[in-house]
Design a protein around this motif. Structure first.
Motif, short mmCIF file in Angstrom:
data_model
loop_
_atom_site.label_atom_id
_atom_site.label_comp_id
_atom_site.label_asym_id
_atom_site.label_seq_id
_atom_site.Cartn_x
_atom_site.Cartn_y
_atom_site.Cartn_z
N SER A 3 -10.59 -1.56 -5.15
CA SER A 3 -10.03 -2.00 -3.87
C SER A 3 -11.06 -2.68 -2.98
N HIS B 209 0.83 -1.19 0.00
CA HIS B 209 0.00 0.00 0.00
C HIS B 209 0.87 1.25 0.00
N ALA C 84 -7.96 2.29 -2.07
CA ALA C 84 -6.55 2.02 -1.77
C ALA C 84 -5.67 2.39 -2.96
N SER D 102 -6.15 2.34 3.40
CA SER D 102 -7.34 2.86 2.73
C SER D 102 -7.41 4.37 2.89
N HIS E 280 -3.18 1.63 -9.17
CA HIS E 280 -2.24 0.54 -8.91
C HIS E 280 -1.12 0.59 -9.93
N THR F 286 -2.13 1.19 -4.40
CA THR F 286 -1.27 0.01 -4.21
C THR F 286 -0.21 -0.06 -5.31
N GLU G 104 -6.78 -7.37 -2.92
CA GLU G 104 -6.29 -6.16 -3.57
C GLU G 104 -5.17 -6.50 -4.55
#
Length: 636
Positions: A220, A119, A248, A124, A189, A250, A225
């Motif tokens: 997410s 993360h 999130a 979050s 991401h 990531t 995830e």
């Protein structure tokens, strides 16, 4: 070269000519050899040393900015996860002067350790509706995210190069009758791929030689995830005025040991080889030069060898230019302004040549971001010594007596006008706090260099030559001006300059596109030699076009060639201005956030400086040519 142009008569020794010919052949040969290869080694010199990483060491990850064309914003002006502590501001002094900053980021990457799913900061985040709307605007306006890992800009990898940055997100439009549905996806991401090679140091370790990313939109709220697919439900959708809850940010990290790269060549991936563009561009430039060289050579044979067998337009024009020998060197009106234009153009010409040498040598690559701007400013200030010399010698040659006024005007007027225009252009960037705008430090440096370096050097060189005797002419000038025959409209030299001025522009068309793409879209090309050849042939073409029009003008017994030789080459700069406007409208016209006034002013200043450069080159070429052809006449 200017010394030759301002003397009564000059001749080059055979050894000097041989050296020039050898240098030209070597340059052309190197270009052809590079063009014939399938790959080329990018000429990039970095000012940093390799960092050796051992397993578990913290890798240097810096956030930089978000950018779309002309607009560049600090990374944390976008709603990305931000450290709770004070965000650092690193980077070299020159890097900061370019409007760039490097900030601490929440990406935690251990060296040589692959991460499956991590993360960015907290697990979050809640994104407000205003922030969601801001992200939608970024996606609408095609913003890209810029970051650095081990001082390498991250980017998306293609077959043979890396395109710097990655998209904040993307959109999909569907049409149902007259209704358009737009869905926005956020790239939250990153798959980070880091390439390394084993270090040759005694302590072992690894050196990072490549970085690229693959950006994805990941919902997410899924059970796991960092998992993504092409299905609609697996992507993170943004809706206008609707906040995101518990989303999130990531990333995944993959380390790969490679053997085909080294730390010295790690920048090559950012400069794709463009043989498909390079070779035709060079060939076209040589072709244009050859076309212009043919009538020029015919004129030289006719004038200097007294050949009567060539025929054609050269023979028809043979008598006209000889009959006006007593008026051709009559000083024009407004020669104070003319001399200032020549001096400023020579300053820009010498600056361009020196900066081009640095560019070919690899010193001004993206490995040294900001170096191009800083180098251009410093070199321009230093080259004021050449501008002051050229302006004063021209002014004295034309019979000027207000030497102090000429020296001050040349040292300040054009540079001051350009500086004011740039300030006006950047007001739009400063008002929106775009990092594209020059920083306060750069503005201060420019002003200091202008006041304490450019002006003194220009005044000093003017003072050094103001007591020199004026350059002589091969013919005397009558006290009563000769009548100029009435000419037809198509014989107007300015109309000919407007038409033939397009030929030099053809040489620079491709390099202009490459330059604008690299400046505004971060698409960099390893075409430094091709650009050098194109610019060199551009100058040659400007000279040839101006000389051909000059000879025609003299042949119809029009001796008012001074201002025509200055104004005529500016048509090539006009075509550059039109090219830049077409590029801007085609690329920025549909993006409402682009500062179009800034781009218009930027194009205007670029074209103005090009016009001064071409005017000086054209004038000095015409002056030398005119002196040489009239030196062949013999009087009793």
């Amino acid at each position: 070269m200017m010394g030759l142009l301002y003397t009564r008569s000059s001749s080059s020794s055979s050894s000097f000519k041989s050296i020039l010919l050898t240098v030209f052949v070597l340059i052309v040969s190197s270009i052809l050899l590079n063009s014939s290869n399938n790959q080329v080694e990018a000429r990039i010199l970095s000012n940093s040393n390799p960092t050796v990483y051992h397993t578990g060491d913290t890798v240097n990850v810096k956030a930089n900015r978000v950018k779309s064309g002309l607009v560049s914003l600090d990374y944390y002006q976008a709603p990305f996860p931000k450290p709770n502590t004070t965000v650092g501001d690193s980077g070299s002094f020159i890097f900061k002067l370019s409007g760039n900053r490097k900030y601490d980021s929440l990406y935690d990457i251990p060296a040589l350790v692959s991460l499956n799913c991590s993360h960015v900061g907290n697990t979050s985040y809640n994104v407000t509706s205003d922030q969601v709307n801001s992200l939608i605007d970024y996606i609408d306006n095609r913003y890209r995210v810029f970051m650095y890992i081990d001082d390498l800009p991250i980017g998306e990898k293609y077959s043979n190069h890396i395109e710097i940055g990655y998209d904040i997100g993307y959109l999909y439009r569907s049409y149902n009758g007259n209704k358009t549905n737009t869905v926005y996806y956020l790239n939250n991401h990153l798959n980070i791929h880091i390439e390394y090679t084993n270090s040759s140091s005694s302590s072992g370790g690894a050196e990072i030689v490549g970085v690229y990313v693959v950006a994805h939109s990941v919902n997410s709220n899924l059970a796991q995830e960092c998992q993504y697919s092409s299905s609609e439900s697996s992507r993170l959708i943004l809706e206008q005025d609707k906040p995101l809850i518990n989303m999130a940010w990531t990333y995944r990290v993959t380390w790969t040991n490679v053997t085909d790269k080294t730390w010295a060549t790690r920048w090559d991936a950012y400069y794709p080889y463009v043989a498909a563009v390079e070779a035709p561009s060079i060939a076209l430039s040589f072709f244009n030069t050859a076309i212009l060289a043919v009538p020029f050579i015919m004129i030289l044979f006719r004038v200097f060898r007294n050949e009567n067998t060539l025929g054609g337009f050269v023979e028809m024009m043979d008598s006209g230019w000889k009959s006006i020998y007593a008026d051709v060197f009559r000083s024009p009106k407004g020669f104070m302004t003319l001399s200032v234009i020549v001096g400023s153009g020579i300053q820009i010409a010498t600056t361009s040549f020196i900066v081009m040498l640095f560019y070919v040598g690899g010193l001004l690559s993206i490995a040294n971001d900001g170096a191009f701007t800083m180098t251009a400013v410093i070199v321009f200030a230093f080259c004021a010594v050449f501008g002051g010399y050229a302006s004063m010698r021209t002014y004295i040659m034309l019979g000027g007596t207000r030497k102090r006024y000429n020296a001050v005007l040349n040292a300040t007027f054009v540079s001051f006008v350009v500086l004011i225009l740039l300030m006006i252009a950047n007001t739009q960037l400063w008002s929106h706090k775009y990092t594209t705008a020059p920083s306060g430090g750069l503005v201060a440096i420019v002003i200091v260099l202008f006041i304490f370096m450019s002006i003194p050097l220009s005044l000093a060189s003017s003072y050094f030559v103001n007591s020199w005797p004026p350059a002589g002419y091969p013919c005397h000038t009558n006290s009563i001006p000769r009548m100029i025959p009435k000419r037809k409209f198509y014989q107007n030299p300015y109309i000919m300059s407007a038409i033939l001025g397009f030929i030099p522009f053809i040489n620079i068309n491709v390099p202009i596109t490459i330059y604008l793409n690299s400046m505004f879209f971060d698409l960099h090309y390893s075409a430094s030699f091709a650009t050098f050849i194109a610019v060199t042939l551009l100058f040659v073409n400007v000279l040839l076009v101006n000389v051909l029009i000059e000879f025609y003008q003299l042949s119809i017994e029009d001796y008012n060639w001074w201002w025509r030789s200055v104004v005529g080459p500016t048509f090539t700069a006009l075509y550059i201005f039109i090219k830049m406007l077409v590029f801007g409208f085609s690329n920025f016209g549909s993006i409402a956030t682009q500062p179009k006034f800034y781009y218009f002013m930027f194009s205007l200043v670029t074209s103005l400086m090009s016009a001064l450069l071409f005017s000086a080159v054209g004038f000095l070429g015409n002056l030398y040519f005119t002196k040489r052809i009239y030196s062949t006449l013999h009087f009793d």
